[in-house]
Design a protein around this motif. Structure first.
Motif, short mmCIF file in Angstrom:
data_model
loop_
_atom_site.label_atom_id
_atom_site.label_comp_id
_atom_site.label_asym_id
_atom_site.label_seq_id
_atom_site.Cartn_x
_atom_site.Cartn_y
_atom_site.Cartn_z
N GLY A 29 0.77 -1.22 0.00
CA GLY A 29 0.00 0.00 0.00
C GLY A 29 0.81 1.28 0.00
O GLY A 29 0.28 2.34 -0.35
N TYR A 30 2.08 1.20 0.38
CA TYR A 30 2.86 2.44 0.47
C TYR A 30 4.20 2.39 -0.25
O TYR A 30 4.84 3.43 -0.43
CB TYR A 30 3.09 2.84 1.93
N LEU A 31 4.67 1.19 -0.68
CA LEU A 31 5.93 1.13 -1.40
C LEU A 31 5.71 1.50 -2.87
O LEU A 31 4.72 1.12 -3.48
CB LEU A 31 6.54 -0.27 -1.32
N ALA A 32 6.64 2.27 -3.40
CA ALA A 32 6.52 2.71 -4.79
C ALA A 32 6.76 1.55 -5.75
O ALA A 32 7.65 0.73 -5.54
CB ALA A 32 7.52 3.83 -5.07
N ASP A 33 5.95 1.46 -6.79
CA ASP A 33 6.11 0.45 -7.84
C ASP A 33 6.97 1.07 -8.93
O ASP A 33 6.53 1.94 -9.68
CB ASP A 33 4.75 0.06 -8.39
N MET A 34 8.23 0.61 -9.02
CA MET A 34 9.19 1.21 -9.95
C MET A 34 9.16 0.55 -11.33
O MET A 34 9.92 0.94 -12.21
CB MET A 34 10.60 1.09 -9.37
N ARG A 35 8.25 -0.42 -11.52
CA ARG A 35 8.25 -1.13 -12.80
C ARG A 35 7.83 -0.23 -13.96
O ARG A 35 8.23 -0.45 -15.09
CB ARG A 35 7.31 -2.34 -12.71
N SER A 36 6.99 0.77 -13.70
CA SER A 36 6.52 1.65 -14.76
C SER A 36 7.33 2.93 -14.87
O SER A 36 7.01 3.80 -15.68
CB SER A 36 5.03 2.01 -14.53
N GLU A 37 8.37 3.04 -14.07
CA GLU A 37 9.21 4.23 -14.10
C GLU A 37 9.97 4.26 -15.43
O GLU A 37 10.57 3.27 -15.84
CB GLU A 37 10.19 4.19 -12.92
N PRO A 38 9.93 5.38 -16.18
CA PRO A 38 10.50 5.42 -17.54
C PRO A 38 11.95 4.97 -17.61
O PRO A 38 12.32 4.23 -18.53
CB PRO A 38 10.35 6.90 -17.93
N SER A 39 12.79 5.41 -16.68
CA SER A 39 14.20 5.03 -16.76
C SER A 39 14.38 3.53 -16.56
O SER A 39 15.25 2.91 -17.18
CB SER A 39 15.01 5.80 -15.72
N ALA A 51 14.64 -2.44 -21.50
CA ALA A 51 14.58 -2.61 -22.95
C ALA A 51 15.97 -2.62 -23.56
O ALA A 51 16.27 -3.42 -24.47
CB ALA A 51 13.73 -1.50 -23.57
N ASP A 52 16.85 -1.74 -23.06
CA ASP A 52 18.21 -1.67 -23.59
C ASP A 52 18.98 -2.94 -23.27
O ASP A 52 19.73 -3.46 -24.11
CB ASP A 52 18.91 -0.44 -23.00
N THR A 53 18.79 -3.46 -22.05
CA THR A 53 19.47 -4.69 -21.65
C THR A 53 19.01 -5.86 -22.51
O THR A 53 19.82 -6.68 -22.96
CB THR A 53 19.21 -4.99 -20.17
N ALA A 54 17.67 -5.95 -22.74
CA ALA A 54 17.13 -7.04 -23.54
C ALA A 54 17.66 -6.98 -24.97
O ALA A 54 18.03 -8.00 -25.57
CB ALA A 54 15.61 -6.99 -23.53
#
Length: 282
Positions: free
Chosen positions: A198-208, A214-217
């Motif tokens: 409920g309070y931890l940020a979800d960084m999966r959608s963060e642009p960087s 994508a660059d790693t893949a």
């Protein structure tokens, strides 16, 4: 007829109380009987002798397991793990050493129970290093009072157990904490309790983060194709059709086409994968 000859072939399994009662009714072996059975197992691998040694010592497993009841784990599981330790001890017992089996087995029984407790006491492991494992089973008995340790108590426990004061502080914190579900339970949704979800940020959608993924893949994909070019045509074709194509083919299908055995295709595939790994790790 010796007492060992009266040991039953099986113990009741209907309930733990029946099992424990039967274990304590099994006859104890004299030193001479135990030595005779141990020699039969050690020299001739006599399974019946090993069985009698295990069954006659189950009462000791139960007694030791009861000493760990304060960890909140099922008693039958503790006894089961202790019995595994007893069987390991019987397998390694050397009757020529001149000691009773119970003295030798207590280490193995406790070791298996300790491993079980460390694996199951909490979802998150509380003890991973040797110092932490040692401290885990001694910290409760080392406490002189309720509440957190004072600095003097921390240093005293650390000295007694041969660990650093920082290790004592960390383990005390771990023992005092509780497992917390990441996602809320249905009953918690409206009662004002907040779980990490409920309070931890979800960084999966963060642009960087997305750009980095994508660059790693793309980089790994390019390296894979470059490594594939270093293989001979047959190896490359086998890997392509076994792993990279959408419609994957079996070993037998490729074997029929190349006129070799399925085992030969598997060997070629294994060697090619090894070459790919080395090329991509370079």
């Amino acid at each position: 007829m010796t007492q060992a000859a009266t040991i039953p072939s099986v113990l009741p399994t209907g309930s733990m109380d029946s099992y424990i009662s039967a274990a304590f009714q099994l006859p104890m072996l004299s030193a001479e009987e135990e030595h005779e059975l141990a020699v039969r197992w050690h020299d001739k691998q006599d399974l019946e002798a090993a069985r009698q040694l295990v069954l006659s010592h189950l009462r000791f497993v139960v007694r030791i397991a009861r000493g760990y009841s304060g960890y909140g784990l099922p008693q039958n599981d503790l006894i089961q793990e202790g019995t595994v330790g007893l069987m390991k001890a019987v397998r390694r017992f050397d009757p020529s050493m001149g000691v009773r089996l119970v003295s030798f087995a207590v280490h193995w029984i406790k070791a298996e129970i300790h491993e079980y407790i460390l694996r199951n006491w909490r979802i998150v492991k509380v003890a991973t290093t040797k110092a932490q494992r040692k401290l885990f089973f001694n910290l409760r008995s080392a406490k002189k009072r309720l509440g957190w340790f004072t600095r003097e108590e921390i240093e005293g426990v650390a000295e007694d157990l041969g660990v650093k004061p920082e290790t004592v502080i960390e383990m005390e914190s771990r023992l005092s904490s509780h497992d917390l579900a990441f996602d809320p339970l249905e009953s918690d949704e409206d009662d004002g309790h907040f779980t990490p979800a409920g309070y931890l940020a979800d960084m999966r959608s963060e642009p960087s983060a997305q750009l980095e993924a994508a660059d790693t893949a793309e980089h790994e994909h390019a390296r894979l194709h470059e490594a594939l070019k270093g293989l001979d045509e047959r190896s490359r074709d086998i890997l392509q059709r076994r792993w990279l194509n959408e419609q994957k083919e079996t070993l037998h299908e490729l074997a029929d086409e190349y006129g070799v055995s399925a085992e030969r295709i598997r060997q070629i595939e294994k060697a090619a994968i090894k070459k790919l790994r080395l090329a991509m790790a370079a």
